[in-house]
Every structure is written in structure tokens, then in C-alpha cells.
Design an enzyme around this catalytic site. Structure first.
Site, PDB file in Angstrom:
ATOM      1  N   CYS A  64     -18.953  88.360  65.246  1.00 63.34           N
ATOM      2  CA  CYS A  64     -20.064  88.364  66.194  1.00 63.34           C
ATOM      3  C   CYS A  64     -19.451  88.277  67.594  1.00 63.34           C
ATOM      4  O   CYS A  64     -18.313  88.689  67.802  1.00 63.34           O
ATOM      5  CB  CYS A  64     -21.034  87.216  65.906  1.00 63.34           C
ATOM      6  SG  CYS A  64     -20.311  85.574  66.096  1.00 63.34           S
ATOM      7  N   TYR A  65     -20.179  87.744  68.559  1.00 68.07           N
ATOM      8  CA  TYR A  65     -19.649  87.643  69.920  1.00 68.07           C
ATOM      9  C   TYR A  65     -18.536  86.605  70.033  1.00 68.07           C
ATOM     10  O   TYR A  65     -17.454  86.895  70.529  1.00 68.07           O
ATOM     11  CB  TYR A  65     -20.767  87.272  70.905  1.00 68.07           C
ATOM     12  CG  TYR A  65     -21.812  88.330  71.053  1.00 68.07           C
ATOM     13  CD1 TYR A  65     -21.610  89.423  71.877  1.00 68.07           C
ATOM     14  CD2 TYR A  65     -23.008  88.242  70.349  1.00 68.07           C
ATOM     15  CE1 TYR A  65     -22.576  90.400  72.006  1.00 68.07           C
ATOM     16  CE2 TYR A  65     -23.973  89.213  70.472  1.00 68.07           C
ATOM     17  CZ  TYR A  65     -23.759  90.292  71.301  1.00 68.07           C
ATOM     18  OH  TYR A  65     -24.716  91.260  71.413  1.00 68.07           O
TER      19      TYR A  65
END
Length: 110
Positions: A64-65
Site C-alpha cells: 500500500c502507501y
């Protein structure tokens, strides 16, 4: 919740060299603007087909981020029968800092 492991970019890179699949759960725009080379975008629209068609014995790395949202996603995928699921600590942002040569960038001519 089923088990998954948290790993950093270096062990993830080694797993990728051994055939691990990388899935990126960031939004489509962020994925299109750059992602780990070879990663597949995974969202609610593609999840069912991915789970149905994936080799559940291969290691699976969820990105993810920053490594927070990937943890519940990794737990969900482990619940779906994937044998070895990993959440990428530091996410795409740390990967981009450590391995900038392994980032797929958008084609500026499109």
C-alpha cells in the site's frame, strides 16, 4: 484473522526474485503514476478474479502507501487460503526510496 508476516523492502525483493507475486492495493491513479515493477493492481473490482486465479502456494506480498492498509488486506488474503502472505512495511514509499530502479513509471507519451 489468519497469519501474515510483515517484511521490509529487502526481504520482499528477495522473495520477488524467487517468484513471489506483488499486489498493490493503492488507488488506481496512484498505481498508474508509479508502482513496484511487476506488481498487479488489486481493488474491490479485481479481487474476486485474482483470488480465483492465483497460485495460493506462491508467496504473496501486499503493498500500500506506507504499510498500514496492507496489513488487513494481507490478513484477508491469508483467510482466502494463500499459504505465505506478507505485508510490505513502509509500503510503496519506502520501496521507492530504497529501490528507485525497480519502479514502473507511466509512459509520458500516452
Amino acid at each position: 484473522m489468519s497469519e501474515f508476516e510483515r517484511i521490509g523492502p529487502e526481504p520482499a525483493r528477495l522473495l520477488m526474485e524467487q517468484g513471489a507475486t506483488v499486489v498493490d492495493i493503492r488507488d488506481p491513479h496512484s498505481f498508474a503514476n508509479g508502482h513496484i515493477t511487476g506488481a498487479q493492481h488489486l481493488d474491490n473490482n479485481t479481487l474476486t478474479a485474482f483470488v480465483a486465479g492465483a497460485d495460493r502456494d506462491q508467496p504473496l506480498i501486499v503493498c500500500c502507501y506506507h504499510g498500514n492498509s496492507s496489513q488487513p488486506a494481507a490478513a484477508y488474503l491469508a483467510d482466502q487460503g494463500f499459504a505465505r502472505v506478507f505485508s510490505l512495511d513502509g509500503g510503496y514509499e519506502l520501496w521507492r526510496q530504497q529501490f528507485p530502479e525497480q519502479i514502473a513509471q507511466p509512459d509520458p507519451h500516452k
